[in-house]
Structures are given as C-alpha cells and as structure tokens.
Design a protein around this motif. Structure first.
Motif: not given
Length: 157
Positions: A137-152
């Motif tokens: 939530s914090l990172y999204e509020s600062l304008g970060f967007t998802i650029s990758a997904h990590t699967f395990s």
C-alpha cells in the motif's frame, strides 16, 4: 525524524534493527527461525554486508532524538551489461514498530531515491513480499507500479 547516510558509529544499532527486520521477514518468507539463522557464520555475513553498505554510503538511517528508528539500503542492480538506463534497487526498508505511521518509511524511500538519482540512476526498483500488504500500500501510494512477478514453488521435504 532526520534521515541521513549511516556512519560507522551506527553499526551496532543498525545491525540490531536488521535482525528485527529479518525476524519480520520470516513471517512472510520462512527459511528457519532467526535463532536458527543467527549462526556465527551468518552473523559475520550480516555484519560485513552492513559495514559494506555503510562504507559505500548506501545505507540510510532515520533517527528520532538520536535513536535509530528506521533503515533502508540502496545499490545498483545486478544487471551485467552496459545499458542506457541505470537501475538501482531499494531494499531493507524497516521502521521500528513504535515509530510507524509518522512518515518515516516515506522519508527513507524519498531519501534513497534522491541518493540513487545523484549517483546516476534513472530508475529505482524494490521488491516486496506478496503478504506484506502495508508495504504494498505504501509503495503504491508513492507511485511504484508492478514491473515483475516472482513465483515460487515448494519442492517438498
């Protein structure tokens, strides 16, 4: 709070905070208890890692009345080829529970972004555990967007 690059005199407080960060991360990505992980070999690795970040000027601390209440590291990403865009990684963002909800994490990230930009970065990235909803939530509020997904995938016993 004040944000600055950590100095050598901060190492003991930073190391204690880093172990608390690791303890929290174990609730999101369990690799063994902190007691199991805090072997002499790993303790030495942690100390060397943190000393290296301090020596390179790549560890920020947040202080309230001379008490370190938050940390954040930043460094060039591991991309091996020369590229037109320099990407840096922000990592190890942690604010002590008693100091949360005061804008300290935001200040640490903003400070790290500034330091990265001053060192030639044109983009910053960070990773967050999928279960860490507050950080997401914090990172999204600062304008970060998802650029990758990590699967395990767990491979069994």
């Amino acid at each position: 709070s004040t944000i600055s690059v950590a100095g050598y005199n901060d190492i003991n407080a930073v190391e204690a905070i880093w172990w608390r960060l690791l303890n929290h991360q174990q609730t999101l990505d369990y690799r063994g208890s902190v007691e199991q992980l805090r072997t002499p070999k790993n303790a030495d690795r942690v100390r060397r890692f943190l000393e290296g970040r301090i020596r390179q000027g790549r560890l920020a601390v947040a202080k309230i009345s001379d008490e370190i209440v938050g940390i954040c590291t930043f460094s060039p990403d591991g991309f091996l080829l020369d590229a037109p865009n320099a990407v840096w990684e922000i990592s190890d963002v942690w604010v002590e529970p008693h100091a949360r909800r005061k804008g300290i994490a935001t200040s640490l990230i903003n400070y790290a972004e500034y330091e990265c930009k001053m060192r030639g970065s044109s983009q910053v990235r960070l990773s967050v555990y999928n279960l860490n909803e507050a950080a997401i939530s914090l990172y999204e509020s600062l304008g970060f967007t998802i650029s990758a997904h990590t699967f395990s995938r767990h491979l069994g016993p």
